[in-house]
Scaffold this motif. Structure first.
Motif, short mmCIF file in Angstrom:
data_model
loop_
_atom_site.label_atom_id
_atom_site.label_comp_id
_atom_site.label_asym_id
_atom_site.label_seq_id
_atom_site.Cartn_x
_atom_site.Cartn_y
_atom_site.Cartn_z
N ALA B 66 -2.80 3.09 14.05
CA ALA B 66 -2.93 3.24 12.59
C ALA B 66 -1.74 3.91 11.91
CB ALA B 66 -4.21 4.01 12.27
N THR B 94 -2.98 -1.16 9.52
CA THR B 94 -3.07 -0.35 8.31
C THR B 94 -1.67 0.08 7.88
OG1 THR B 94 -3.37 1.68 9.58
CG2 THR B 94 -5.35 0.53 8.90
N ASN B 95 -0.67 -0.57 8.42
CA ASN B 95 0.71 -0.19 8.13
C ASN B 95 1.41 -1.38 7.46
OD1 ASN B 95 3.76 -0.13 9.19
ND2 ASN B 95 2.99 1.95 8.96
N TYR B 96 1.95 -1.14 6.27
CA TYR B 96 2.56 -2.24 5.52
C TYR B 96 3.71 -2.89 6.29
CZ TYR B 96 -0.04 -1.25 1.24
OH TYR B 96 -1.04 -1.11 0.31
N GLY B 114 -8.50 0.21 6.49
CA GLY B 114 -8.79 1.24 5.50
C GLY B 114 -7.68 2.23 5.23
N PHE B 115 -6.82 2.48 6.21
CA PHE B 115 -5.71 3.43 5.99
C PHE B 115 -4.52 2.78 5.28
CE2 PHE B 115 -7.32 6.54 9.28
CZ PHE B 115 -7.31 7.63 8.43
N THR B 116 -4.65 1.52 4.90
CA THR B 116 -3.54 0.86 4.20
C THR B 116 -3.38 1.41 2.77
OG1 THR B 116 -4.24 -1.12 5.42
CG2 THR B 116 -2.48 -1.41 3.84
N ASN B 117 -4.41 2.14 2.31
CA ASN B 117 -4.35 2.74 0.97
C ASN B 117 -4.27 1.68 -0.14
OD1 ASN B 117 -4.63 5.34 1.76
ND2 ASN B 117 -2.68 6.07 0.94
N TYR B 119 -5.54 0.75 -3.34
CA TYR B 119 -6.26 1.37 -4.45
C TYR B 119 -6.30 0.49 -5.70
CZ TYR B 119 -6.69 6.13 -2.47
OH TYR B 119 -7.02 7.22 -1.71
N THR B 120 -5.31 -0.40 -5.86
CA THR B 120 -5.20 -1.08 -7.16
C THR B 120 -5.22 -2.60 -7.01
OG1 THR B 120 -2.81 -1.31 -7.16
CG2 THR B 120 -3.68 0.79 -7.95
N THR B 123 -1.88 -4.08 -6.06
CA THR B 123 -1.57 -4.17 -4.63
C THR B 123 -2.34 -5.31 -3.97
OG1 THR B 123 -0.86 -1.89 -4.38
CG2 THR B 123 -1.80 -2.91 -2.43
N TYR B 139 -10.90 3.93 1.17
CA TYR B 139 -12.24 4.51 1.32
C TYR B 139 -12.67 5.28 0.07
CZ TYR B 139 -11.43 3.55 6.28
OH TYR B 139 -11.17 2.94 7.48
N GLU B 140 -11.69 5.79 -0.68
CA GLU B 140 -12.01 6.63 -1.84
C GLU B 140 -12.52 5.83 -3.05
OE1 GLU B 140 -8.45 9.07 -2.66
OE2 GLU B 140 -9.80 10.77 -2.63
N LEU B 141 -12.49 4.52 -2.97
CA LEU B 141 -12.83 3.74 -4.17
C LEU B 141 -14.34 3.60 -4.37
CD1 LEU B 141 -10.23 0.83 -4.25
CD2 LEU B 141 -10.18 3.04 -5.41
N GLY B 167 -8.69 11.20 7.32
CA GLY B 167 -7.27 11.55 7.40
C GLY B 167 -6.73 11.19 8.76
#
Lengths: 314, 294
Positions: B66, B94-96, B114-117, B119-120, B123, B139-141, B167
């Motif tokens: 990850a 999860t890594n671009y 999920g660790f790809t972040n 959010y928008t 993206t 995960y925060e969404l 984390g």
């Protein structure tokens, strides 16, 4: 010539860091950066910050690196239009999709991939470069060799933090704070997640609570999850040879302290370039600064933990 | 019908549990190369695991480490080559950098984890244009934000149950306590061990830190169903072997039938430190919002 970038948590701090020898300053856009709103600047203050910088022949970067909601992307574009017209030199972004928007809208506006992007390898650096980033902020955990390899293979500008904190987790990939407590507010119509740095609010610093390790019994207690001061010195003579920017974090610290830290690093970098460095003397000076800085951080951490506890009681 | 997926870290785990309730399996533990028997580090085991799953008619996805640094990339590239050779259905990253590499070099099916972040919607659009087939939103969404991503031609997978990652770090902090616990790598993280501070409980697992509570959307599954998502994940990577099977059966019944109070009680009993809704309802991740059961 490597750039010295300093924090601008207020207009007073903007003036102070330029007086102290910073080449550029970064300011948070109100409601849109990874710090508490009181350390961000509103539009009028950003215009003033740019004027201060221009008078000194220096530049301003705008941190607009909180993750917006989808319906806020229109607001992001409006804010971007404002920042461009205000004359900021660069924008600091966290979201790769937003980088594409900036690249398409204002190809001449420099994009810096924020520390929150958590770029850890050269393939990722290439990806962000292709998305429009001209500079990436390196994670504090990367070694000198890793930085060199990224620079060599990705051919992108590298910014290195020389005053910051290293966190328990990789920065930008942590939501322990918002797991603990979260409150959703609004700043000028933009959502503001108190407890989530990724979404533009403060971190409650759960790392620094007193933790126990438990299982069938309590194995250990009273420890913190690692979250320590990060101050570079010995590495700087080598870094100035191949990185593009050295960054001092600390919008939330007092202007007086930040001014001293910027002066220290300005003088040290100049001494490195002049090849007049006695590291022992500089280490002793930095040690004194570190003590002052730690005292301020402890006070802030206690404040944040109280806020988080209140959120839970609500 | 939405795809029900889970993760299996090792061949030993796969051999000892039934994955019958699931449509697809992510193989490997993305949080530590050295995890005992990790399928992303043991290609012989990986080959056997893939064969087993294919015989069962399951889709097979391979996960990747990850948080890869430069030195991890050659190992990941070898794993990708092996995954392609073994004809898996998708690779998760999860890594671009790794995602981009897979698309550019092989144009193979990629799931952004999920660790790809993510959010928008900006993206999501970028990943759609890159050809990424599936994403896990950050995960925060909350649900309202995830819903907006449906406008794009990308499959969406979300966690419906289990301990969510909170984390990831560069090392395993748990090893600092090997003398206190009396156990070293690779055995220490297989114990029931937790970080606890006041109301907050976290589960250390390799380089990742997971929620202490089990995210549980059993009561609220209709709210997710309304979004017409593509896959529901049960996070079981750190769990004891029987958890995966029990939770999978309960959610399979939930998807095909309705709410069963006894099943909900069972899920609660499996969660040592309680259940939560993560961030789906715009609240702190550890809070649980009551639903059908009051």
């Amino acid at each position: 010539m490597v750039e010295l970038l300093a924090p601008g948590g207020s207009l007073e701090m903007v003036k102070a860091v330029f007086d102290a020898g910073a080449d550029s300053v970064y300011v948070g856009v109100k409601g849109w950066s990874r710090r508490a709103s009181r350390y961000e600047l509103d539009d009028e203050q950003i215009i003033k910050a740019v004027k201060i910088a221009e008078n000194d022949g220096k530049s301003v970067r705008a941190a607009i690196n909180a993750m917006p909601k989808t319906h806020e992307i229109k607001m992001f574009k409006e804010k971007l239009d404002f920042l461009y017209s205000a004359g900021v030199d660069a924008v600091i972004l966290n979201d790769v999709g937003l980088m594409k928007i900036v690249k398409d809208s204002y190809p001449d506006l420099k994009i810096v991939a924020s520390i929150g992007c958590n770029i850890l390898n050269y393939e990722e650096a290439k990806f962000y470069r292709d998305a429009g980033a001209r500079m990436i902020v390196a994670d504090c955990k990367l070694s000198m060799d890793e930085l060199r390899e990224i620079k060599e293979k990705a051919r992108v500008g590298i910014e290195v933090l020389i005053h910051a904190n290293t966190d328990f987790t990789y920065l930008g990939k942590c939501w322990m704070s918002s797991y603990k407590a979260l409150r959703v507010e609004s700043i000028n119509g933009k959502s503001y997640y108190v407890g989530s740095p990724n979404r533009g609010g403060v971190c409650f610093r759960p790392c620094l609570m007193k933790w126990s390790l438990i299982g069938n019994k309590t194995y250990a207690e009273g420890f913190n999850l690692p979250n320590t001061m990060f101050l570079l010195l010995d590495e700087i003579p080598e870094l100035v040879n191949f990185v593009d920017c050295l960054k001092i974090q600390g919008r939330e610290y007092s202007t007086g302290l930040i001014k001293k830290i910027v002066e220290f690093y300005r003088n040290f970098m100049d001494a490195c370039i002049a090849n007049e460095v006695n590291l022992d003397d500089w280490r002793a000076k930095l040690h004194e600064l570190a003590k002052q800085r730690d005292a301020e951080r402890i006070r802030k951490t206690i404040e944040l933990m109280k806020v988080a506890d209140n959120e839970i009681r609500i | 019908m939405v795809e029900l997926v889970t993760n299996v870290p090792t061949l030993e785990v796969l051999s000892k549990c039934s994955v019958e309730p699931y449509d697809a399996i992510y193989l490997g533990n993305p949080y530590c190369w050295d995890y005992d028997g990790n399928l992303i580090s043991n290609f012989n085991d990986l080959e056997v695991a893939i064969e087993m799953l294919k015989e069962m008619g399951k889709k097979v996805y391979i996960t990747t480490f990850a948080a890869p640094r430069n030195a991890d990339l050659p190992k990941i590239f070898k794993l990708i080559d092996k995954a392609l050779e073994l004809n898996v259905d998708a690779i998760e990253s999860t890594n671009y950098g790794v995602i981009n590499y897979i698309k550019k070099e092989y144009d193979f099916r990629v799931h952004a984890g999920g660790f790809t972040n993510i959010y928008t919607s900006a993206t999501v659009e970028l990943l759609e244009n890159l050809g990424v087939e599936r994403i896990m939103p950050a995960y925060e969404l909350p649900i309202e934000d995830i819903e907006k991503f449906k406008e794009y031609d990308v499959e969406i997978e979300v966690v419906v149950h289990g301990k969510i990652p909170l984390g990831i770090s560069h090392n395993c902090f748990l090893l600092e306590f090997k003398d206190d616990v009396g156990m070293d790598c690779p055995h220490i993280c297989k114990q029931e061990i937790w970080y606890k501070s006041d109301d907050l409980v976290l589960k250390p697992f390799g380089n990742a830190t997971l929620s202490g509570k089990d995210l549980c959307m059993y009561e609220h599954i209709e709210k997710l169903n309304e979004l017409n998502l593509d896959a529901y994940r049960i996070e079981s990577i750190s769990e004891r072997i029987s958890y995966r099977e029990m939770v999978g059966k309960i959610y399979r019944k939930r998807l095909e039938g309705g709410f069963i109070k006894e099943d909900f009680e069972k899920l609660k009993s499996l969660a040592k430190y309680g259940i939560c809704n993560g961030f789906y309802f715009n609240k702190a991740g550890q809070i649980y919002v009551g639903g059908l059961d009051g």
